[in-house]
Design an enzyme around this catalytic site. Structure first.
Site, PDB file in Angstrom:
ATOM      1  N   TYR A  78     -78.801   4.950 -85.495  1.00 32.83           N
ATOM      2  CA  TYR A  78     -79.574   5.231 -86.706  1.00 32.83           C
ATOM      3  C   TYR A  78     -79.718   3.944 -87.499  1.00 32.83           C
ATOM      4  CZ  TYR A  78     -81.455   9.231 -89.279  1.00 32.83           C
ATOM      5  OH  TYR A  78     -82.289  10.175 -89.828  1.00 32.83           O
ATOM      6  N   GLU A  80     -82.069   3.306 -90.596  1.00 31.46           N
ATOM      7  CA  GLU A  80     -83.042   3.373 -91.696  1.00 31.46           C
ATOM      8  C   GLU A  80     -83.063   2.048 -92.452  1.00 31.46           C
ATOM      9  OE1 GLU A  80     -83.444   7.928 -93.268  1.00 31.46           O
ATOM     10  OE2 GLU A  80     -81.748   6.756 -93.985  1.00 31.46           O
ATOM     11  N   ASP A 224    -108.611  -0.847 -86.964  1.00 32.74           N
ATOM     12  CA  ASP A 224    -107.886   0.054 -86.080  1.00 32.74           C
ATOM     13  C   ASP A 224    -108.078  -0.484 -84.665  1.00 32.74           C
ATOM     14  OD1 ASP A 224    -106.853   2.010 -84.495  1.00 32.74           O
ATOM     15  OD2 ASP A 224    -107.855   3.685 -85.481  1.00 32.74           O
ATOM     16  N   THR A 250    -101.573   0.467 -81.469  1.00 36.54           N
ATOM     17  CA  THR A 250    -100.535   1.096 -80.666  1.00 36.54           C
ATOM     18  C   THR A 250     -99.934   0.053 -79.739  1.00 36.54           C
ATOM     19  OG1 THR A 250    -102.189   1.749 -79.018  1.00 36.54           O
ATOM     20  CG2 THR A 250    -101.606   3.380 -80.690  1.00 36.54           C
ATOM     21  N   LYS A 253    -101.249   1.847 -74.222  1.00 31.73           N
ATOM     22  CA  LYS A 253    -102.605   1.536 -73.768  1.00 31.73           C
ATOM     23  C   LYS A 253    -102.600   0.218 -72.984  1.00 31.73           C
ATOM     24  CE  LYS A 253    -104.871   4.175 -77.449  1.00 31.73           C
ATOM     25  NZ  LYS A 253    -103.765   4.504 -78.359  1.00 31.73           N
ATOM     26  N   ARG A 259     -94.815   4.058 -75.912  1.00 33.93           N
ATOM     27  CA  ARG A 259     -95.668   4.782 -76.848  1.00 33.93           C
ATOM     28  C   ARG A 259     -95.149   4.528 -78.266  1.00 33.93           C
ATOM     29  NH1 ARG A 259     -99.381   7.888 -75.048  1.00 33.93           N
ATOM     30  NH2 ARG A 259     -99.529   8.892 -77.089  1.00 33.93           N
TER      31      ARG A 259
END
Length: 436
Positions: A78, A80, A224, A250, A253, A259
């Protein structure tokens, strides 16, 4: 019934650089023992990917190194916050992993700042909007029927519910973006932000023209670049970073990573972007994915990846030409990228029917909206088959197989066998159970 991973000679892949390797299935021994039902599903998906032609424009095959990072103990951590300012202890090593990913992304794309925590491209767009806009602000983006994404104003998406979108499109005669119309719409609506980018526009955006239009109306420019960013990394597409205030992308691709998403921006916006990712839109970063992104950025900085990116484009152009010869109407008359969109109405087919015939033959692709009177067409890409090692001769074969499937040939299963033989000649990963 469960399956047993192969061993010895059967586990060795044919040498196909850079991705064939010995036994990804070997790492699944524990899963095989603990949960053979899920293990069978994983092996089944490997079989599906390997036995067909994967032409979905948004998909690719990751490297074994990326897969190794995704399946690493970093999945347990974890974290954060950001490196040096976490809300959890024990983050010394994951801090190094994230700093490495950030440094590599900045170097790869020439960006002043990078945030590698977004879980997806949509998460990156949400954070970009949150950093730059207020609810109710006007945004100018590509119309969804002309190639825009859900995050470009769909009423079913947060973007269409929280912001007021106006849509630009493409010319009827050429299928290309009408920049005069973009400028007219910008002056009419005075948007707070302009989005350039799409999911089914096969040509390069003119980032300089978008920058000029944004400056003319005092708007932020958001690129984008989810689809072309891998081509940008390989020098096969123009880089939006020098023109846009914020670039969302992303990491899968064409880029061939895990991903996930990322955001590139100017240093003056770094704080706003980082706060919009955490704590505004996301909690803890997925550190195994962040590490896998670092691996992908490192791979994308190599000459081999540059050669790959240019081959992706060459393959797409070759495939588009054959599809046109097979009777499909290829939009814009071709492509500059990995992406091809085509109208099948000239074959007296609806897009959904066409996709079904292709799927039955083992050829996997998507349906997309087409502008103006056309309803829907096919959307396909060459990133995954290029990763497999296919080149122009294979694109010619794929185009003919597509044409044959659309004409209804091979309903006895013969066409599917041809597809499987072609795909099987270019393995990405080592053989899986049941595929020797």
């Amino acid at each position: 019934m469960s399956v047993t991973p192969p061993t010895g000679r059967a586990a060795r892949a044919t040498a196909q650089e850079p991705y064939a390797y010995d036994g990804w299935s070997h790492g699944l021994d524990a899963l095989q023992r603990q949960d053979p039902e899920i293990a069978d599903l994983l092996f089944g998906e490997a079989r599906r990917q390997a036995d067909g032609l994967q032409l979905i424009a948004a998909e690719n095959f990751t490297s074994p190194a990326v897969l190794a990072a995704l399946g690493s103990p970093l999945a347990n951590k974890y974290a954060e916050g950001y490196p040096g300012a976490r809300h959890h202890g024990g983050c010394e090593l994951v801090d190094l992993a994230e700093r490495t990913a950030v440094d590599r992304a900045k170097a790869l794309f020439g960006a002043e700042h990078a945030n590698v925590q977004p879980h997806s491209g949509s998460s990156a767009m949400l954070a970009a909007y949150a950093a730059l806009l207020r609810p109710g602000d006007t945004v100018l983006a590509m119309d969804l029927r002309h190639g825009g994404h859900l995050t470009h104003g769909s009423p079913a998406n947060f973007s269409g519910r929280w912001y007021d979108f106006a849509g630009y499109g493409v010319r009827r005669d050429t299928g290309l973006i009408d920049y005069d119309r973009v400028q007219a719409l910008a002056r009419e609506h005075r948007p707070a932000a302009i989005v350039c980018g799409s999911i089914s526009y096969p040509r390069h955006p003119d980032y300089a023209a978008f920058r000029e239009i944004a400056d003319d109306v005092g708007a932020h420019l958001i690129a984008d670049a989810a689809h072309p960013i891998g081509l940008v990394a390989g020098g096969a597409a123009p880089n939006p970073v020098p023109y846009a205030d914020v670039v969302c992308a992303t990491t899968h691709k064409v880029l061939r990573g895990p991903r996930g998403g990322m955001i590139l921006c100017r240093e003056e916006l770094a704080g706003r972007i980082d706060r919009a990712v955490f704590p505004f839109t996301q909690g803890g970063a997925q550190m195994h994915s962040v590490a896998a992104k670092a691996v992908a950025f490192g791979e994308a900085a190599t000459p081999a990846f540059a050669a790959y990116a240019h081959q992706v484009v060459a393959n797409a152009r070759a495939l588009a030409a054959v599809l046109a010869a097979e009777g499909l109407s290829v939009t814009t008359g071709g492509t500059d990228t990995h992406l091809i969109t085509a109208d099948v109405s000239g074959l007296a087919l609806e897009a959904a029917t066409a996709r079904g015939r292709l799927a039955a033959a083992g050829i996997v692709l998507d349906v997309c909206g087409l502008p103006h009177e056309a309803a829907h067409g096919l959307r396909l890409g060459t990133a995954a088959v290029t990763t497999q090692g296919m080149r122009e001769p294979e694109m010619a074969r794929i185009g003919m197989l597509v044409g044959a499937a659309l004409r209804g040939a091979g309903r006895d299963g013969g066409l599917r066998g041809e597809v499987a033989r072609l795909a099987g000649s270019f393995p990405v990963y080592a053989p899986y159970p049941g595929h020797m």
